[in-house]
Design an enzyme around this catalytic site. Structure first.
Site, PDB file in Angstrom:
ATOM      1  N   LEU A  10       0.708  -1.217  -0.095  1.00  0.00           N
ATOM      2  CA  LEU A  10      -0.169   0.058   0.028  1.00  0.00           C
ATOM      3  C   LEU A  10       1.004   1.252   0.076  1.00  0.00           C
ATOM      4  O   LEU A  10       1.831   1.267   0.847  1.00  0.00           O
ATOM      5  CB  LEU A  10      -0.817  -0.275   1.165  1.00  0.00           C
ATOM      6  CG  LEU A  10      -1.789  -1.048   1.448  1.00  0.00           C
ATOM      7  CD1 LEU A  10      -2.773  -1.108   2.503  1.00  0.00           C
ATOM      8  CD2 LEU A  10      -2.645  -1.616  -0.168  1.00  0.00           C
ATOM      9  N   ALA A  11       0.721   2.047  -1.051  1.00  0.00           N
ATOM     10  CA  ALA A  11       1.515   3.345  -1.253  1.00  0.00           C
ATOM     11  C   ALA A  11       1.079   4.443  -1.998  1.00  0.00           C
ATOM     12  O   ALA A  11       1.692   5.127  -2.688  1.00  0.00           O
ATOM     13  CB  ALA A  11       2.881   2.686  -2.240  1.00  0.00           C
ATOM     14  N   ARG A  17       1.497  14.467   7.073  1.00  0.00           N
ATOM     15  CA  ARG A  17       2.216  14.709   8.171  1.00  0.00           C
ATOM     16  C   ARG A  17       3.697  14.990   7.995  1.00  0.00           C
ATOM     17  O   ARG A  17       4.499  15.519   8.936  1.00  0.00           O
ATOM     18  CB  ARG A  17       2.106  13.824   9.356  1.00  0.00           C
ATOM     19  CG  ARG A  17       0.670  13.918   9.924  1.00  0.00           C
ATOM     20  CD  ARG A  17       0.453  13.185  11.300  1.00  0.00           C
ATOM     21  NE  ARG A  17       0.300  11.814  10.738  1.00  0.00           N
ATOM     22  CZ  ARG A  17       0.272  10.720  11.604  1.00  0.00           C
ATOM     23  NH1 ARG A  17       0.462  10.770  12.900  1.00  0.00           N
ATOM     24  NH2 ARG A  17      -0.133   9.461  11.182  1.00  0.00           N
ATOM     25  N   LYS A  24       5.232  10.599   0.677  1.00  0.00           N
ATOM     26  CA  LYS A  24       5.856  10.093   1.680  1.00  0.00           C
ATOM     27  C   LYS A  24       7.097   8.590   1.318  1.00  0.00           C
ATOM     28  O   LYS A  24       8.070   8.709   1.644  1.00  0.00           O
ATOM     29  CB  LYS A  24       4.824   9.438   3.031  1.00  0.00           C
ATOM     30  CG  LYS A  24       5.760   8.891   3.899  1.00  0.00           C
ATOM     31  CD  LYS A  24       5.001   8.633   5.368  1.00  0.00           C
ATOM     32  CE  LYS A  24       3.522   8.010   5.061  1.00  0.00           C
ATOM     33  NZ  LYS A  24       2.816   7.818   6.105  1.00  0.00           N
ATOM     34  N   GLY A  81      -8.765   4.976   2.835  1.00  0.00           N
ATOM     35  CA  GLY A  81      -8.773   3.816   3.870  1.00  0.00           C
ATOM     36  C   GLY A  81      -7.984   2.696   3.425  1.00  0.00           C
ATOM     37  O   GLY A  81      -7.945   2.218   2.234  1.00  0.00           O
ATOM     38  N   ASP A 106       5.596   2.622   3.580  1.00  0.00           N
ATOM     39  CA  ASP A 106       6.590   3.623   4.689  1.00  0.00           C
ATOM     40  C   ASP A 106       6.949   2.869   5.711  1.00  0.00           C
ATOM     41  O   ASP A 106       7.413   3.326   6.666  1.00  0.00           O
ATOM     42  CB  ASP A 106       5.579   4.658   5.160  1.00  0.00           C
ATOM     43  CG  ASP A 106       4.362   4.192   6.001  1.00  0.00           C
ATOM     44  OD1 ASP A 106       4.128   2.982   5.847  1.00  0.00           O
ATOM     45  OD2 ASP A 106       4.011   5.015   6.718  1.00  0.00           O
ATOM     46  N   GLY A 143      -3.373   1.332  16.990  1.00  0.00           N
ATOM     47  CA  GLY A 143      -4.515   0.415  17.252  1.00  0.00           C
ATOM     48  C   GLY A 143      -4.103  -0.649  18.206  1.00  0.00           C
ATOM     49  O   GLY A 143      -3.108  -1.137  18.087  1.00  0.00           O
ATOM     50  N   ALA A 384      51.746  20.013 -12.780  1.00  0.00           N
ATOM     51  CA  ALA A 384      51.072  21.199 -11.941  1.00  0.00           C
ATOM     52  C   ALA A 384      50.553  22.016 -12.721  1.00  0.00           C
ATOM     53  O   ALA A 384      51.144  22.729 -13.615  1.00  0.00           O
ATOM     54  CB  ALA A 384      51.884  21.504 -10.832  1.00  0.00           C
ATOM     55  N   ARG A 444      55.110  29.460 -26.032  1.00  0.00           N
ATOM     56  CA  ARG A 444      54.938  30.655 -25.058  1.00  0.00           C
ATOM     57  C   ARG A 444      56.019  31.726 -25.686  1.00  0.00           C
ATOM     58  O   ARG A 444      56.897  31.543 -26.574  1.00  0.00           O
ATOM     59  CB  ARG A 444      55.727  30.217 -23.609  1.00  0.00           C
ATOM     60  CG  ARG A 444      57.089  29.486 -23.749  1.00  0.00           C
ATOM     61  CD  ARG A 444      57.456  28.856 -22.514  1.00  0.00           C
ATOM     62  NE  ARG A 444      58.749  28.388 -22.425  1.00  0.00           N
ATOM     63  CZ  ARG A 444      59.189  27.296 -21.832  1.00  0.00           C
ATOM     64  NH1 ARG A 444      58.511  26.590 -21.513  1.00  0.00           N
ATOM     65  NH2 ARG A 444      60.634  26.992 -22.024  1.00  0.00           N
TER      66      ARG A 444
END
Length: 471
Positions: A10-11, A17, A24, A81, A106, A143, A384, A444
């Site tokens: 169940l997702a 909250r 979530k 639900g 979750d 519950g 470098a 150079r």
């Protein structure tokens, strides 16, 4: 033969909250989306074609989070639900025989061993269902599980509807069930929204089964953390801590040395070989795979990368989306951006950055260099301060450097450019044209010395002495 098992996760809810725009189950613990943890556990018990995720809020993103697993998805347009979530599954799942387990997207800490025991208890039971319960010191918000004289579950009472004596019960409902599928589908329509929220609660199925003459067995879990759900960011942080603690322990038991394990961050999907040492505050993230006998330096970050055996990552280095060959050395303070590849024995030193670059076997860039969109051969020395100028303001261009090339310090390599095998580039050169093999490139200006210039300047400086006396 074993009774076949179907798993429903169940997702569908948003999880208000969490105070988040993101669903979530998409939040992460241990470096993995919550739904990913649960799906991974389910895959340990049954095949992907028998696992179904009920989606609703941000359904596309939730599906994408587990799409690689090959699971099925069922859409719950309105979230009314937990009982309603299963009702919407009936048309698709009622024809599947055997057992049906209900999990929650979750609850990422539920172990494979616990879920396997839940299923086995139901397989060996005459009950209509088995439900995981546990005992909490503070059961507020959960519950309560009420048992009959034989110890079976008589009812599950939500806190809002519980009487004072029922509130004193500390055994709580986890919401995780294993049902006889045929009995669930036969009686699920008897769940009614007779509550202030007008929702269909799956917990009502316990009393419905009792009226029909079927029992529900409790599976009392000794470790409450396994069934911890997540409703707030604080709870998410606690679950993340437990996930990472488990991962660290798993690795140490497999032969990995982790110094100050309470300080490191290792994602659930990471793999590390035996006799590797992880120093304090290191982070090993995503699907990183590290070989044996490596050392990951303090405060380094390795993400979605592959490190072969005997690699040393010195402190404060960052490696992302890259491959590092055996016995290579990275850092300290080095950065490998995505697409970088180091050959065996290559060295990338302090304040060197690579991006979409291959540095061949035994090649070295030990100090202060940027190498982007480059293909660098074996045995190359990069001095470098060297940089590849790979971007012209519109497009990126490649640099190709052959084997055994020596690039002097502070060289500027303007791409697109190719340096042939064995050539030299003089220090301080700006190189814009290809360099043939075994040649010396000098790009150079010729040095000019102005005799007596400093002597002439000094009297002028003395005419303007400092206004404040020297100490």
């Amino acid at each position: 033969m074993d009774t076949p098992l179907t798993v429903v996760i169940l997702a569908a809810g948003l999880g208000t909250r969490m105070k988040s725009k993101k669903a979530k189950v998409l939040h992460q613990a241990g470096g993995r989306a919550l739904i990913g943890h649960v799906a991974g556990t389910a895959l340990e018990l049954t095949s992907p074609d028998r696992i179904f995720v009920v989606v609703g809020s941000q359904a596309e993103q939730v599906q994408a989070a587990v799409s690689a697993e090959g699971l099925g998805f069922i859409h719950q347009a309105e979230q009314k639900g937990t009982g309603h979530a299963l009702m919407v599954c009936r048309e698709r799942l009622a024809g599947l025989p055997g057992l049906l387990a209900v999990l929650y997207g979750d609850c990422p800490l539920l172990s494979t061993a616990t879920l396997r025991e839940l299923v086995e208890r139901q397989r060996n039971s005459t009950a209509a269902a088995t439900v995981i319960t546990t005992v909490l010191e503070d059961p507020a918000g959960y519950g309560r599980v009420l048992r009959d004289e034989s110890g079976r579950v008589r009812a599950i009472v939500e806190q809002k509807a519980a009487a004072p004596d029922e509130l004193a019960v500390r055994e709580i409902n986890s919401g995780i069930y294993c049902f006889r599928a045929d009995l669930l589908w036969k009686h699920i329509d008897e769940i009614r929204p007779d509550n202030p929220a007008r929702e269909y609660y799956l917990t009502d199925i316990v009393e419905i089964f009792g009226r029909a003459g079927y029992g529900v067995e409790p599976f009392l879990l000794a470790e409450p953390a396994e069934v911890l759900g997540i409703n707030t960011r604080a709870e998410l942080a606690e679950v993340d801590r437990i996930c990472r603690q488990r991962k660290v322990r798993e690795l140490m038991l497999a032969g990995v040395t982790i110094e100050k394990p309470e300080t490191v961050t290792i994602d659930a999907g990471a793999r590390i070989g035996a006799d590797t040492v992880v120093e304090p505050f290191a982070q090993i993230l995503g699907r990183t795979a590290i070989g044996e006998d490596c050392r990951i330096g303090a405060c380094s970050i390795v993400r979605d990368s592959e490190l072969a055996d005997r690699v040393e990552v010195r402190p404060f280095s960052i490696i992302e989306g890259s491959q590092v060959g055996a016995e290579a050395r990275v850092g300290p303070y080095a950065r490998l951006r995505p697409g970088s590849r180091l050959g065996a024995g290559a060295h990338v030193g302090n304040f060197v950055e690579l991006k979409q670059t291959r540095l061949g076997a035994g090649s070295k860039a030990n100090h202060l260099a940027y190498l982007g969109d480059a293909e660098i051969g074996d045995g190359v020395n990069v001095g470098a301060g060297t940089i590849t100028c790979n971007y012209d303001g519109v497009e990126k261009h490649p640099t190709k450097i052959g084997n055994e090339v020596f690039v002097g310090s502070n060289a500027t390599l303007v791409a697109p450019l190719e340096l042939g095998d064995g050539c030299y580039v003089g220090a301080g050169s700006v190189v814009t044209d290809p360099v043939p093999p075994q040649a010396l490139a000098l790009g150079r200006a010729r040095q000019v010395n102005k005799e007596g210039w400093a002597r002439k300047r000094r009297p002028a400086a003395r005419k303007n002495p400092p206004t404040e006396p020297r100490p």
